[in-house]
Design an enzyme around this catalytic site. Structure first.
Site, PDB file in Angstrom:
ATOM      1  N   GLU A  56       0.847  -1.197   0.052  1.00 35.66           N
ATOM      2  CA  GLU A  56      -0.064  -0.047   0.075  1.00 35.66           C
ATOM      3  C   GLU A  56       0.881   1.301   0.064  1.00 35.66           C
ATOM      4  OE1 GLU A  56      -3.992  -0.596   1.558  1.00 35.66           O
ATOM      5  OE2 GLU A  56      -3.310   0.498   3.152  1.00 35.66           O
ATOM      6  N   GLU A 114     -13.202 -12.867  -6.871  1.00 33.61           N
ATOM      7  CA  GLU A 114     -11.821 -12.242  -7.355  1.00 33.61           C
ATOM      8  C   GLU A 114     -10.626 -12.302  -6.508  1.00 33.61           C
ATOM      9  OE1 GLU A 114     -15.546  -9.742  -7.588  1.00 33.61           O
ATOM     10  OE2 GLU A 114     -14.662 -10.951  -6.082  1.00 33.61           O
ATOM     11  N   CYS A 159     -11.613  -2.480  13.851  1.00 31.56           N
ATOM     12  CA  CYS A 159     -11.860  -3.915  14.196  1.00 31.56           C
ATOM     13  C   CYS A 159     -12.042  -4.423  15.840  1.00 31.56           C
ATOM     14  CB  CYS A 159     -10.777  -4.590  13.679  1.00 31.56           C
ATOM     15  SG  CYS A 159     -10.888  -4.543  11.711  1.00 31.56           S
ATOM     16  N   CYS A 218      -8.777  -2.715   3.450  1.00 27.36           N
ATOM     17  CA  CYS A 218      -8.785  -3.848   4.306  1.00 27.36           C
ATOM     18  C   CYS A 218     -10.023  -4.490   4.770  1.00 27.36           C
ATOM     19  CB  CYS A 218      -7.814  -3.624   5.638  1.00 27.36           C
ATOM     20  SG  CYS A 218      -6.244  -3.132   5.428  1.00 27.36           S
ATOM     21  N   LYS A 221     -15.713 -10.755   7.037  1.00 33.14           N
ATOM     22  CA  LYS A 221     -14.652 -11.570   6.244  1.00 33.14           C
ATOM     23  C   LYS A 221     -14.902 -12.967   5.934  1.00 33.14           C
ATOM     24  CE  LYS A 221     -11.171  -8.577   7.488  1.00 33.14           C
ATOM     25  NZ  LYS A 221     -10.167  -8.153   6.672  1.00 33.14           N
ATOM     26  N   SER A 238      -7.254   1.386  -3.107  1.00 30.70           N
ATOM     27  CA  SER A 238      -6.025   0.634  -3.241  1.00 30.70           C
ATOM     28  C   SER A 238      -6.620  -0.709  -3.861  1.00 30.70           C
ATOM     29  CB  SER A 238      -5.157   0.560  -1.858  1.00 30.70           C
ATOM     30  OG  SER A 238      -4.530  -0.756  -1.919  1.00 30.70           O
ATOM     31  N   GLU A 255       2.259   1.711  -3.430  1.00 32.69           N
ATOM     32  CA  GLU A 255       1.106   1.897  -4.405  1.00 32.69           C
ATOM     33  C   GLU A 255       0.730   3.426  -4.022  1.00 32.69           C
ATOM     34  OE1 GLU A 255      -2.429  -0.231  -3.786  1.00 32.69           O
ATOM     35  OE2 GLU A 255      -3.437   0.934  -5.689  1.00 32.69           O
ATOM     36  N   GLU A 276     -16.127 -12.262   2.337  1.00 29.70           N
ATOM     37  CA  GLU A 276     -14.861 -11.893   1.615  1.00 29.70           C
ATOM     38  C   GLU A 276     -14.084 -13.134   1.105  1.00 29.70           C
ATOM     39  OE1 GLU A 276     -11.690 -10.388   4.013  1.00 29.70           O
ATOM     40  OE2 GLU A 276     -11.034  -8.939   2.311  1.00 29.70           O
TER      41      GLU A 276
HETATM   42 FE1  SF4 Z   1     -14.483  -3.807   8.833  1.00 31.02          FE
HETATM   43 FE2  SF4 Z   1     -15.529  -4.106  11.171  1.00 31.02          FE
HETATM   44 FE3  SF4 Z   1     -14.823  -6.205   9.993  1.00 31.02          FE
HETATM   45 FE4  SF4 Z   1     -13.075  -4.634  10.883  1.00 31.02          FE
HETATM   46  S1  SF4 Z   1     -14.544  -5.955  11.898  1.00 31.02           S
HETATM   47  S2  SF4 Z   1     -13.168  -5.486   8.759  1.00 31.02           S
HETATM   48  S3  SF4 Z   1     -13.769  -2.798  10.432  1.00 31.02           S
HETATM   49  S4  SF4 Z   1     -16.484  -4.726   9.442  1.00 31.02           S
END
Ligand code: SF4
Length: 380
Positions: A85, A172, A309, A105, A164, A125, A88, A167
């Site tokens: 990053e 991708e 987080c 992130c 996540k 990014s 970049e 994700e």
């Molecule tokens: Fe995003 Fe919240 Fe997940 Fe952290 S815990 S990656 S801030 S959604």
């Protein structure tokens, strides 16, 4: 797959702990686990400890006793993210490319921009998030180094986050149809597994994360709280852009719990304007400024959860108690201060990874393995 049901039956929480036990019980699989920065300052709460108790060593011991073949830290992926990053950001500044750069992130925020601001998808990014970078390196470099078929490696991520889980399944972010991260569980799911295993968490001795891929820095720990990603990027960008040593690595203006934080960081002759937004309402304000051409920033960090987080939806419930979140944040800063190395580009294992495998940061191979793209999605 087990489902926890809320007392009013209004919500259900899907647990993926059975999948992890299944993988651990499969003798043909090499099962490794990585833990996100925010886990170490919150997991203890589920075992009666005070909010903000740092339990990194006990966390590692618990995972080893549960039978994982390798116990790693997502912080390694975070250091790698900063290498990419920061490179970049400098590339965009030096070549008059799109600014500001937005950190990406947080997958909840990435989904938000894809649906709500599809015309701005050239702004973030292109770096993969730290746990996906770690999973990618685990199934390539680590697999080669260990002589293990990547198809037999199962990567488990312990995350403070529910987004996540989705994700990890984004097409991708898979390679040739294979996941880079196979199973995502939350802090609460991990606590349930530790209890199921009959481990007395509070009585555990400390252990260290495994190597290779085990060295981490203070820069990567602060990813756990809002403002930490951009602060870590500034520590590296400063030294790369000026060639000078950054003496004070703590950027106070980027710290704290405010929903939008703004700072000007002097890097040599340049003044970089930085913003940090946490909470999607704040993200919307920042994105509207960009869309209207009124943004004055060079780099912006966005996190969907207010505070970042540490207050994620997979963490122990804090029931809106800001004091709990602040204690977790202070613990993250404390963990950063305890680290001997506090800049990502001084992580020796990261440097070795580039030297032996990836080539240059933001170079061809790094691009192929560590970067991604975004998709415009229907407005909702
Ligand atoms: Fe995003 Fe919240 Fe997940 Fe952290 S815990 S990656 S801030 S959604």
């Amino acid at each position: 797959q087990c489902v926890q049901v809320c007392p009013t039956a209004a919500l259900t929480e899907v647990f993926h702990t059975d999948k992890v036990w299944e993988a651990l019980n499969d003798p043909d699989k090499h099962v490794i686990v990585q833990t996100a920065p925010a886990i170490r300052v919150a997991l203890g709460e589920l075992f009666g400890m005070e909010p903000g108790t740092i339990v990194t060593g006990k966390l590692v011991t618990a995972l080893k006793r549960m039978g994982f073949d390798g116990v790693f830290d997502t912080d390694f992926g975070a250091d790698l993210t900063i290498m990419e990053e920061a490179a970049e950001l400098i590339y965009r500044i030096e070549n008059n490319k799109t600014l500001p750069i937005l950190t990406n992130c947080c997958p909840a925020w990435v989904k938000f921009i894809e649906h709500q601001f599809p015309e701005l998808l050239h702004v973030p990014s292109t770096c993969k998030s730290p746990h996906i970078m770690f999973g990618t390196i685990a199934k390539t470099y680590y697999a080669e180094k260990k002589g293990i078929d990547p198809d037999n490696i199962v990567v488990v991520s312990v995350m403070p986050c529910l987004a996540k889980k989705a994700e990890a399944k984004r097409p991708e972010l898979t390679k040739d149809g294979h996941n880079n991260v196979d199973i995502v569980i939350t802090t609460r799911e991990l606590a349930a597994m530790i209890k199921e295993a009959g481990i007395k968490f509070d009585a555990l001795p400390d252990s260290e994360y495994d190597k290779p891929l085990g060295e981490t820095t203070g820069a990567s720990v602060i990813f756990g709280t809002a403002g930490g990603v951009i602060e870590a990027a500034m520590r590296t960008a400063y030294e790369w852009m000026t060639g000078e040593k950054l003496e004070n690595v703590e950027f106070e203006q980027l710290r704290g719990m405010d929903g939008i934080k703004k700072a000007t960081v002097k890097i040599g002759e340049k003044e970089l304007k930085i913003a940090v937004a946490s909470g999607l309402g704040n993200a919307r304000k920042i994105l509207e400024e960009i869309r209207e051409g009124k943004s004055e920033y060079h780099a912006i960090e966005i996190m969907a959860c207010p505070g970042g987080c540490i207050a994620g939806p997979g963490q122990p419930y804090h029931h809106g108690n800001a004091e709990i979140v602040k204690k977790r944040q202070q613990a993250i800063y404390e963990e950063d201060r305890r680290k001997k190395v506090r800049k990502s580009h001084e992580n020796k294992e990261i440097l070795e990874l580039y030297e032996k495998y990836l080539g240059k940061p933001f170079g061809e191979k790094a691009h192929e393995l560590l970067h991604t793209h975004f998709e415009a999605r229907e407005r909702i």
